[in-house]
Design an enzyme around this catalytic site. Structure first.
Site, PDB file in Angstrom:
ATOM      1  N   ASP A 236       0.591  -1.723  -0.232  1.00 12.88           N
ATOM      2  CA  ASP A 236      -0.131  -0.069  -0.209  1.00 12.88           C
ATOM      3  C   ASP A 236       1.391   1.655   0.359  1.00 12.88           C
ATOM      4  O   ASP A 236       0.467   2.166  -0.621  1.00 12.88           O
ATOM      5  CB  ASP A 236      -0.904  -0.198   1.209  1.00 12.88           C
ATOM      6  CG  ASP A 236      -2.001  -1.869   0.794  1.00 12.88           C
ATOM      7  OD1 ASP A 236      -2.214  -1.739   0.448  1.00 12.88           O
ATOM      8  OD2 ASP A 236      -2.048  -2.080   2.083  1.00 12.88           O
ATOM      9  N   HIS A 263      -5.846  -3.416   4.990  1.00 16.44           N
ATOM     10  CA  HIS A 263      -5.383  -4.121   4.445  1.00 16.44           C
ATOM     11  C   HIS A 263      -6.110  -4.436   3.429  1.00 16.44           C
ATOM     12  O   HIS A 263      -5.695  -5.905   1.940  1.00 16.44           O
ATOM     13  CB  HIS A 263      -4.038  -5.175   4.119  1.00 16.44           C
ATOM     14  CG  HIS A 263      -2.929  -5.611   3.730  1.00 16.44           C
ATOM     15  ND1 HIS A 263      -2.285  -4.379   2.418  1.00 16.44           N
ATOM     16  CD2 HIS A 263      -2.882  -6.768   2.655  1.00 16.44           C
ATOM     17  CE1 HIS A 263      -1.430  -5.251   1.672  1.00 16.44           C
ATOM     18  NE2 HIS A 263      -2.040  -6.063   1.825  1.00 16.44           N
TER      19      HIS A 263
END
Length: 409
Positions: A236, A263
């Site tokens: 990310d 996530h």
């Protein structure tokens, strides 16, 4: 005059890998270094071996692969013993998969790794044989099937778990959860039995649930150390850095964006207001970039037309986190990464944020990242909490359910 690359050193072309301190600790090819390889922390090299400055980039970001070069007037072959000052054993569980194979290659390139153990239920021997031909110092060993899992893990300093299946067409999230939860359960129990002091990096999705699963299993085994259990959310951060650099035409090596929350989907919250270097975004840009970062996995799946998911970028991001962990274990005092871990920054028991890594695991949480958020970020943070809470509870419930089932049989 620029230096000329040595084509032969101790009988072959050699690349020196060097790990330097930096702000963002990004695994990459932009190099910077002082006058000689001997100045690089972690390597002992003859003083007459130098690095050609023409190969080097800006002096900021971390893990580096530097070519050995010599002065043009010294047209001779040097015989040098290149040895990391510290060496560690890394085990990759799921090493024959789409993430595991490129991840193994990237870890093999680290000068801090002396032993790379590769485990999978099948097809790992060929992967290990292939990687063993790379002329880097670490020894590669393969381990196949449950009977060899314990030997793979004994003495490991870092265990990385990419094992599992990606979500496929027609597969529900519950299908994905049930398959990967069972895989993670088996592997984490083996880690608890064979290398309980290792740093544990979990990639297997859904990370928002597999980290709580791992924590509960380690508690049951009496070896849970919350400072050493990490959900790998580095992808990310990598995506946020890349997309923002492209959008704002910044030098990628300078860009650093913390990503908090979880996530998956809306639980991924890039803090654009905390972007370094400082840059301004319109409201439209904030929304566009946030949504793109949250849905970047789908972007890859669609581009691959159902033939795969984000394996290469995930391997790159995981290798960056492994390298950061190794540098911390090696005594580097300036290592920061975002990770999904047990946390007290919010009311949730697990939360992704920037943490400082040290030889004993997490040394500190960077709470300042959560201060002074923009209105958009504050609302997004509150919006993600219910979904993240449900994912965490689902992981905990899985462990308790399987324990109860086992006790009743």
């Amino acid at each position: 005059m620029a230096s000329t690359a040595i084509t032969t050193l101790s009988g072959g072309l050699v690349s020196v890998q060097a790990s330097l301190q930096s702000r963002s600790k990004t695994l990459g090819l932009n190099l910077s270094c002082s006058k000689s390889v001997s100045a690089i922390r972690g390597l002992k090299v003859a003083s007459n071996v130098q690095i050609d400055s023409s190969f080097l980039g800006k002096a900021s970001n971390s893990s580096l692969w530097a070519s050995v070069v010599s002065k043009p007037e010294e047209k001779q072959v040097f015989s040098s013993q290149l040895q990391p000052q510290a060496s560690f054993k890394v085990a990759v569980l799921g090493a024959a998969g789409g993430i595991g194979q490129p991840l193994g290659l990237l870890i093999k390139m680290s000068p801090l790794v002396s032993a790379l153990h590769l485990y999978d239920i099948a097809n790992v021997k060929g992967v290990a044989a292939d990687l063993s031909h790379c002329n880097t110092p670490s020894q590669v060993l393969d381990f196949t099937g449950p009977s060899e899992l314990a030997n793979c893990l004994k003495g490991a300093d870092v265990v990385v778990i990419p094992a599992g299946v990606p979500r496929k067409p027609g597969m529900t999230r519950d299908d994905l959860f049930n398959i990967n939860a069972g895989i993670v359960k088996t592997l984490v129990e083996a880690v608890a039995d064979n290398c309980p002091d290792a740093f544990i990096h979990i990639i297997s999705n859904p990370v928002n649930s597999t980290i709580p699963i791992a924590a509960e299993l380690l508690k049951q085994k009496g070896v849970y150390n919350p400072k050493k259990l990490f959900g790998v959310t580095t992808l990310d951060v990598v995506r946020a850095n890349t997309f923002i650099a492209q959008k704002k035409e910044l030098k990628l090596i300078d860009v650093d964006v913390p990503v908090i929350g979880g996530h998956a989907g809306i639980t991924i919250l890039p803090l654009l207001s905390k972007t370094r270097p400082m840059v301004t975004f319109s409201n439209e840009e904030v929304k566009e970039l946030t949504v793109r970062i949250q849905n970047a996995g789908t972007e890859v799946v669609e581009a691959k037309a159902g033939a795969g998911s984000a394996t290469l970028s995930m391997a790159y991001a995981a290798a960056r986190f492994v390298e950061s962990s190794l540098r911390a274990l090696d005594g580097d005092r300036d290592v920061y990464e975002c990770s999904f871990v047990q946390s007290e920054l919010t009311e949730l028991p697990f939360f992704a944020s920037r943490v400082k890594l040290g030889q004993k695991g997490i040394e500190a949480f960077v709470s300042a990242d959560l201060e002074g958020l923009s209105e958009y970020e504050s609302k997004a943070l509150e919006a993600l909490k219910p979904e993240l809470k449900a994912s965490i509870e689902k992981g905990v419930a899985f462990v308790h359910k399987t324990a109860a089932t086992a006790a009743s049989t």
